[in-house]
Design a protein around this motif. Structure first.
Motif, PDB file in Angstrom:
ATOM      1  N   LEU A  86      12.136  10.609  20.215  1.00 15.68           N
ATOM      2  CA  LEU A  86      13.518  10.901  19.809  1.00 15.68           C
ATOM      3  C   LEU A  86      14.502  10.310  20.808  1.00 15.68           C
ATOM      4  O   LEU A  86      15.464   9.636  20.418  1.00 15.68           O
ATOM      5  N   VAL A  87      14.275  10.537  22.092  1.00 18.92           N
ATOM      6  CA  VAL A  87      15.171  10.011  23.130  1.00 18.92           C
ATOM      7  C   VAL A  87      15.200   8.486  23.085  1.00 18.92           C
ATOM      8  O   VAL A  87      16.269   7.873  23.148  1.00 18.92           O
ATOM      9  N   ARG A  88      14.049   7.854  22.960  1.00 13.75           N
ATOM     10  CA  ARG A  88      13.984   6.386  22.897  1.00 13.75           C
ATOM     11  C   ARG A  88      14.731   5.850  21.678  1.00 13.75           C
ATOM     12  O   ARG A  88      15.460   4.854  21.773  1.00 13.75           O
ATOM     13  N   LEU A  89      14.531   6.487  20.515  1.00 12.12           N
ATOM     14  CA  LEU A  89      15.194   6.046  19.289  1.00 12.12           C
ATOM     15  C   LEU A  89      16.708   6.158  19.421  1.00 12.12           C
ATOM     16  O   LEU A  89      17.435   5.226  19.065  1.00 12.12           O
ATOM     17  N   LEU A  90      17.197   7.289  19.921  1.00 13.16           N
ATOM     18  CA  LEU A  90      18.642   7.461  20.073  1.00 13.16           C
ATOM     19  C   LEU A  90      19.220   6.475  21.082  1.00 13.16           C
ATOM     20  O   LEU A  90      20.278   5.882  20.842  1.00 13.16           O
ATOM     21  N   ALA A  91      18.541   6.267  22.200  1.00 14.45           N
ATOM     22  CA  ALA A  91      19.020   5.306  23.202  1.00 14.45           C
ATOM     23  C   ALA A  91      19.066   3.902  22.615  1.00 14.45           C
ATOM     24  O   ALA A  91      20.016   3.145  22.864  1.00 14.45           O
ATOM     25  N   ASP A  92      18.076   3.559  21.816  1.00 18.96           N
ATOM     26  CA  ASP A  92      18.043   2.241  21.180  1.00 18.96           C
ATOM     27  C   ASP A  92      19.203   2.076  20.192  1.00 18.96           C
ATOM     28  O   ASP A  92      19.903   1.069  20.207  1.00 18.96           O
ATOM     29  N   LYS A  93      19.416   3.082  19.339  1.00 19.36           N
ATOM     30  CA  LYS A  93      20.491   3.005  18.346  1.00 19.36           C
ATOM     31  C   LYS A  93      21.873   2.999  18.993  1.00 19.36           C
ATOM     32  O   LYS A  93      22.793   2.371  18.490  1.00 19.36           O
ATOM     33  N   LEU A  94      22.013   3.717  20.113  1.00 17.54           N
ATOM     34  CA  LEU A  94      23.298   3.778  20.805  1.00 17.54           C
ATOM     35  C   LEU A  94      23.469   2.629  21.795  1.00 17.54           C
ATOM     36  O   LEU A  94      24.532   2.487  22.398  1.00 17.54           O
ATOM     37  N   ASP A  95      22.410   1.828  21.974  1.00 18.77           N
ATOM     38  CA  ASP A  95      22.428   0.692  22.886  1.00 18.77           C
ATOM     39  C   ASP A  95      22.836   1.140  24.286  1.00 18.77           C
ATOM     40  O   ASP A  95      23.794   0.628  24.875  1.00 18.77           O
ATOM     41  N   CYS A  96      22.105   2.131  24.796  1.00 19.79           N
ATOM     42  CA  CYS A  96      22.407   2.655  26.122  1.00 19.79           C
ATOM     43  C   CYS A  96      21.107   2.944  26.864  1.00 19.79           C
ATOM     44  O   CYS A  96      20.027   2.887  26.289  1.00 19.79           O
ATOM     45  N   ALA A  97      21.236   3.290  28.133  1.00 20.46           N
ATOM     46  CA  ALA A  97      20.081   3.662  28.939  1.00 20.46           C
ATOM     47  C   ALA A  97      19.534   5.010  28.470  1.00 20.46           C
ATOM     48  O   ALA A  97      20.289   5.870  28.009  1.00 20.46           O
ATOM     49  N   ARG A  98      18.228   5.196  28.608  1.00 18.06           N
ATOM     50  CA  ARG A  98      17.618   6.462  28.194  1.00 18.06           C
ATOM     51  C   ARG A  98      18.156   7.639  28.989  1.00 18.06           C
ATOM     52  O   ARG A  98      18.177   8.761  28.501  1.00 18.06           O
ATOM     53  N   GLY A  99      18.638   7.407  30.190  1.00 20.62           N
ATOM     54  CA  GLY A  99      19.195   8.467  31.014  1.00 20.62           C
ATOM     55  C   GLY A  99      20.471   9.076  30.455  1.00 20.62           C
ATOM     56  O   GLY A  99      20.857  10.173  30.838  1.00 20.62           O
ATOM     57  N   ARG A 100      21.128   8.370  29.546  1.00 22.16           N
ATOM     58  CA  ARG A 100      22.347   8.900  28.927  1.00 22.16           C
ATOM     59  C   ARG A 100      22.045   9.786  27.727  1.00 22.16           C
ATOM     60  O   ARG A 100      22.949  10.368  27.139  1.00 22.16           O
ATOM     61  N   VAL A 101      20.777   9.880  27.346  1.00 22.09           N
ATOM     62  CA  VAL A 101      20.333  10.723  26.223  1.00 22.09           C
ATOM     63  C   VAL A 101      19.437  11.811  26.803  1.00 22.09           C
ATOM     64  O   VAL A 101      18.369  11.522  27.326  1.00 22.09           O
ATOM     65  N   GLU A 102      19.890  13.059  26.715  1.00 17.47           N
ATOM     66  CA  GLU A 102      19.167  14.156  27.355  1.00 17.47           C
ATOM     67  C   GLU A 102      18.941  15.302  26.374  1.00 17.47           C
ATOM     68  O   GLU A 102      19.886  15.811  25.769  1.00 17.47           O
ATOM     69  N   LEU A 103      17.688  15.708  26.244  1.00 15.06           N
ATOM     70  CA  LEU A 103      17.341  16.849  25.400  1.00 15.06           C
ATOM     71  C   LEU A 103      17.682  18.121  26.173  1.00 15.06           C
ATOM     72  O   LEU A 103      17.166  18.348  27.263  1.00 15.06           O
ATOM     73  N   VAL A 104      18.588  18.941  25.629  1.00 15.86           N
ATOM     74  CA  VAL A 104      19.023  20.138  26.346  1.00 15.86           C
ATOM     75  C   VAL A 104      18.509  21.431  25.725  1.00 15.86           C
ATOM     76  O   VAL A 104      18.516  22.464  26.376  1.00 15.86           O
ATOM     77  N   ARG A 105      18.058  21.381  24.483  1.00 16.59           N
ATOM     78  CA  ARG A 105      17.545  22.602  23.853  1.00 16.59           C
ATOM     79  C   ARG A 105      16.570  22.222  22.743  1.00 16.59           C
ATOM     80  O   ARG A 105      16.757  21.253  22.039  1.00 16.59           O
ATOM     81  N   GLY A 106      15.505  23.025  22.597  1.00 25.14           N
ATOM     82  CA  GLY A 106      14.567  22.840  21.498  1.00 25.14           C
ATOM     83  C   GLY A 106      13.356  22.011  21.828  1.00 25.14           C
ATOM     84  O   GLY A 106      12.800  21.358  20.946  1.00 25.14           O
ATOM     85  N   CYS A 107      12.905  22.047  23.067  1.00 21.18           N
ATOM     86  CA  CYS A 107      11.757  21.222  23.463  1.00 21.18           C
ATOM     87  C   CYS A 107      10.514  21.480  22.614  1.00 21.18           C
ATOM     88  O   CYS A 107       9.745  20.566  22.362  1.00 21.18           O
ATOM     89  N   LYS A 108      10.335  22.716  22.165  1.00 20.69           N
ATOM     90  CA  LYS A 108       9.142  23.059  21.373  1.00 20.69           C
ATOM     91  C   LYS A 108       9.499  23.438  19.946  1.00 20.69           C
ATOM     92  O   LYS A 108       8.731  24.093  19.262  1.00 20.69           O
ATOM     93  N   SER A 109      10.655  23.011  19.480  1.00 20.75           N
ATOM     94  CA  SER A 109      11.127  23.332  18.140  1.00 20.75           C
ATOM     95  C   SER A 109      11.502  22.043  17.416  1.00 20.75           C
ATOM     96  O   SER A 109      11.767  21.026  18.042  1.00 20.75           O
ATOM     97  N   ARG A 110      11.548  22.098  16.104  1.00 21.35           N
ATOM     98  CA  ARG A 110      12.050  20.952  15.332  1.00 21.35           C
ATOM     99  C   ARG A 110      13.563  20.879  15.383  1.00 21.35           C
ATOM    100  O   ARG A 110      14.139  19.842  15.102  1.00 21.35           O
ATOM    101  N   HIS A 111      14.204  21.989  15.706  1.00 24.59           N
ATOM    102  CA  HIS A 111      15.664  22.053  15.798  1.00 24.59           C
ATOM    103  C   HIS A 111      16.048  21.832  17.258  1.00 24.59           C
ATOM    104  O   HIS A 111      15.722  22.647  18.118  1.00 24.59           O
ATOM    105  N   LYS A 112      16.722  20.723  17.532  1.00 23.47           N
ATOM    106  CA  LYS A 112      16.995  20.313  18.905  1.00 23.47           C
ATOM    107  C   LYS A 112      18.478  20.050  19.111  1.00 23.47           C
ATOM    108  O   LYS A 112      19.212  19.771  18.166  1.00 23.47           O
ATOM    109  N   VAL A 113      18.894  20.121  20.368  1.00 19.61           N
ATOM    110  CA  VAL A 113      20.244  19.728  20.757  1.00 19.61           C
ATOM    111  C   VAL A 113      20.109  18.697  21.865  1.00 19.61           C
ATOM    112  O   VAL A 113      19.391  18.912  22.851  1.00 19.61           O
TER     113      VAL A 113
END
Length: 108
Positions: A60-87
């Motif tokens: 998910l992080v890689r896909l979002l970073a690719d679509k946003l054309d940014c470094a992976r460090g700018r995409v951070e999972l903050v909630r829902g590590c073990k859930s399908r519902h994530k923030v």
């Protein structure tokens, strides 16, 4: 923009002082990595990775970073590590930029 910082009709995006919060419903083990249409207050995203050892979260992080054309460090999972519902927080992006880069790129 509404009082809570979300775009009207786009409740899956909320402005924050340091970026934008993105609410996601993740579907692991999909046929392809893909950003789908919004489902209510969440953006549906499919990844091919299984939900094992955080592989789907990393995809998910890689896909979002690719679509946003940014470094992976700018995409951070903050909630829902073990859930399908994530923030996810997208550091340094406005909701309008995210909307344009994620949804316009999926229309083609």
């Amino acid at each position: 923009m509404t009082r809570d910082g979300s775009l009207p009709g786009r409740g899956f995006l909320r402005a924050q002082p340091d970026g934008t919060l993105l609410s996601v419903k993740l579907q692991p083990r999909a046929a392809a990595n893909k950003i789908d249409e919004p489902l209510g207050d969440e953006l549906r995203i499919r990844v091919t990775a299984p939900p094992v050892d955080a592989a789907a979260n990393e995809a998910l992080v890689r896909l979002l970073a690719d679509k946003l054309d940014c470094a992976r460090g700018r995409v951070e999972l903050v909630r829902g590590c073990k859930s399908r519902h994530k923030v996810v927080i997208l550091h340094g992006f406005t909701p309008e930029e995210v909307l344009q880069k994620l949804l316009v790129s999926t229309a083609g």
